[in-house]
Design a protein around this motif. Sequence first.
Motif, PDB file in Angstrom:
ATOM      1  N   LEU A 223      45.618  36.684  40.715  1.00 38.27           N
ATOM      2  CA  LEU A 223      44.370  36.650  39.958  1.00 38.27           C
ATOM      3  C   LEU A 223      43.117  36.519  40.834  1.00 38.27           C
ATOM      4  CD1 LEU A 223      45.363  34.583  36.792  1.00 38.27           C
ATOM      5  CD2 LEU A 223      45.001  37.051  37.007  1.00 38.27           C
ATOM      6  N   PRO A 224      43.077  35.654  41.860  1.00 33.25           N
ATOM      7  CA  PRO A 224      41.845  35.602  42.682  1.00 33.25           C
ATOM      8  C   PRO A 224      41.537  36.942  43.349  1.00 33.25           C
ATOM      9  CG  PRO A 224      43.201  33.654  43.057  1.00 33.25           C
ATOM     10  CD  PRO A 224      44.034  34.599  42.235  1.00 33.25           C
ATOM     11  N   LEU A 225      42.548  37.624  43.867  1.00 28.95           N
ATOM     12  CA  LEU A 225      42.321  38.929  44.491  1.00 28.95           C
ATOM     13  C   LEU A 225      41.896  39.942  43.438  1.00 28.95           C
ATOM     14  CD1 LEU A 225      42.367  40.913  46.810  1.00 28.95           C
ATOM     15  CD2 LEU A 225      44.850  41.126  46.511  1.00 28.95           C
ATOM     16  N   ARG A 226      42.482  39.849  42.259  1.00 27.35           N
ATOM     17  CA  ARG A 226      42.098  40.751  41.176  1.00 27.35           C
ATOM     18  C   ARG A 226      40.623  40.577  40.821  1.00 27.35           C
ATOM     19  NH1 ARG A 226      39.965  40.806  36.756  1.00 27.35           N
ATOM     20  NH2 ARG A 226      40.349  42.480  35.254  1.00 27.35           N
ATOM     21  N   GLU A 227      40.145  39.335  40.780  1.00 29.69           N
ATOM     22  CA  GLU A 227      38.738  39.087  40.477  1.00 29.69           C
ATOM     23  C   GLU A 227      37.841  39.671  41.567  1.00 29.69           C
ATOM     24  OE1 GLU A 227      37.596  37.760  37.512  1.00 29.69           O
ATOM     25  OE2 GLU A 227      39.719  38.181  37.146  1.00 29.69           O
ATOM     26  N   TYR A 228      38.268  39.566  42.806  1.00 25.98           N
ATOM     27  CA  TYR A 228      37.509  40.155  43.918  1.00 25.98           C
ATOM     28  C   TYR A 228      37.434  41.671  43.772  1.00 25.98           C
ATOM     29  CZ  TYR A 228      36.784  42.058  48.616  1.00 25.98           C
ATOM     30  OH  TYR A 228      36.339  42.802  49.684  1.00 25.98           O
ATOM     31  N   LEU A 229      38.555  42.301  43.438  1.00 26.19           N
ATOM     32  CA  LEU A 229      38.583  43.754  43.270  1.00 26.19           C
ATOM     33  C   LEU A 229      37.729  44.186  42.086  1.00 26.19           C
ATOM     34  CD1 LEU A 229      42.393  44.396  43.897  1.00 26.19           C
ATOM     35  CD2 LEU A 229      40.497  44.890  45.467  1.00 26.19           C
ATOM     36  N   ALA A 230      37.783  43.406  40.987  1.00 24.50           N
ATOM     37  CA  ALA A 230      37.007  43.753  39.791  1.00 24.50           C
ATOM     38  C   ALA A 230      35.516  43.785  40.096  1.00 24.50           C
ATOM     39  CB  ALA A 230      37.303  42.756  38.672  1.00 24.50           C
ATOM     40  N   GLY A 231      35.072  42.965  41.045  1.00 23.98           N
ATOM     41  CA  GLY A 231      33.656  42.910  41.393  1.00 23.98           C
ATOM     42  C   GLY A 231      33.142  44.150  42.110  1.00 23.98           C
ATOM     43  N   HIS A 239      41.746  45.375  32.967  1.00 24.96           N
ATOM     44  CA  HIS A 239      43.155  45.537  33.295  1.00 24.96           C
ATOM     45  C   HIS A 239      43.625  44.490  34.314  1.00 24.96           C
ATOM     46  CE1 HIS A 239      41.792  49.349  31.657  1.00 24.96           C
ATOM     47  NE2 HIS A 239      43.049  49.628  31.368  1.00 24.96           N
ATOM     48  N   LEU A 240      44.896  44.142  34.222  1.00 21.14           N
ATOM     49  CA  LEU A 240      45.468  43.174  35.154  1.00 21.14           C
ATOM     50  C   LEU A 240      45.679  43.787  36.534  1.00 21.14           C
ATOM     51  CD1 LEU A 240      46.746  40.386  35.672  1.00 21.14           C
ATOM     52  CD2 LEU A 240      48.941  41.359  34.922  1.00 21.14           C
TER      53      LEU A 240
END
Length: 320
Positions: A223-231, A239-240
Amino acid sequence: MLEGMGLPLEPWDYPEERKRMVGEALERWDERVLEEAVWAYLVRHRKRPDRAVPEAVGRFVRWLALQGRRWPKLEAGDLRAFLLEAKDRGFPGGPKGPLAWPTVERARRALRHLWPFLDWAGHPLPPQVEYPPQMAPVFHEPSPLSEGEWQALWRRAEEYAPAHWRPLLKVLLVLLGEVGLTLKEAVALWKDDLQGKRLLVRGERLREVPLTPLAQEVLEGWLPLREYLAGHQPLPYPHLLLNPSPRKGRGRPLGLEGAKWLMKEFTLFAGYEPREGRRTDLAHRLRWRAIRGYLKAGHPREKVAYWTGMRTLMLRGWEG
């Protein structure tokens, strides 16, 4: 207007009119009208109508016309004969055979709607017409990854290059090999579908699935890496699974083709060797590993079939 819905009525909503239209279509084996009619029936009687049904009905109707049948003088085994001929030669007007048994089985399941549809249309199927039982043989026993194979794949995932794919690759491995999802279901997940110890799976088989400790650890770590990518996108995607590539697509949803590509590349990198005479698809064997894990944990077979969407589990009697 349809009562309580505020929608304008269509000809299919008038019993006498739909009986006339379907009757005329049956007399001349009009595929187009019958496909439209069966879809009208489905959208009025099914929460999630199957778009494969009209196509299957149209192909069966064309086959009946080619056989010289006249409504309602059908033979008891017509449906079975149609499916067996399709297995060897292909569907009328479609790709030439032989077809895979799952393709034929999907058509068989779609055609079960003929009975209620024709009752609704006022033209019941002749009583002698039979609906055949499942025709597809089971060619291969389930072949889950052994724990040794799983550990070897997991180690190789830690070494996969380029390194920016490793966290996402591990997420895919646990979604398939621990949770029992398909690739299509995995890429359709949203971040909000991760609900603590459970996962909401969307798509054709909406369900809640429990997460194993390993799956929880990997997904929460993602999840932390996903939030970074979403930015990296002006409007973050819900999407997850987001693309970690440093190129232009970073932060966009992975997508089914991207997931297939990653699994194919990882399969080659890991030196995965399929068992002789068994289904070779790594994703399929990962899902059966998840099933084996659920069963060994003592969960009822019907519950495991529901969680994984692997309905054949109930037919095979496989115990893991």
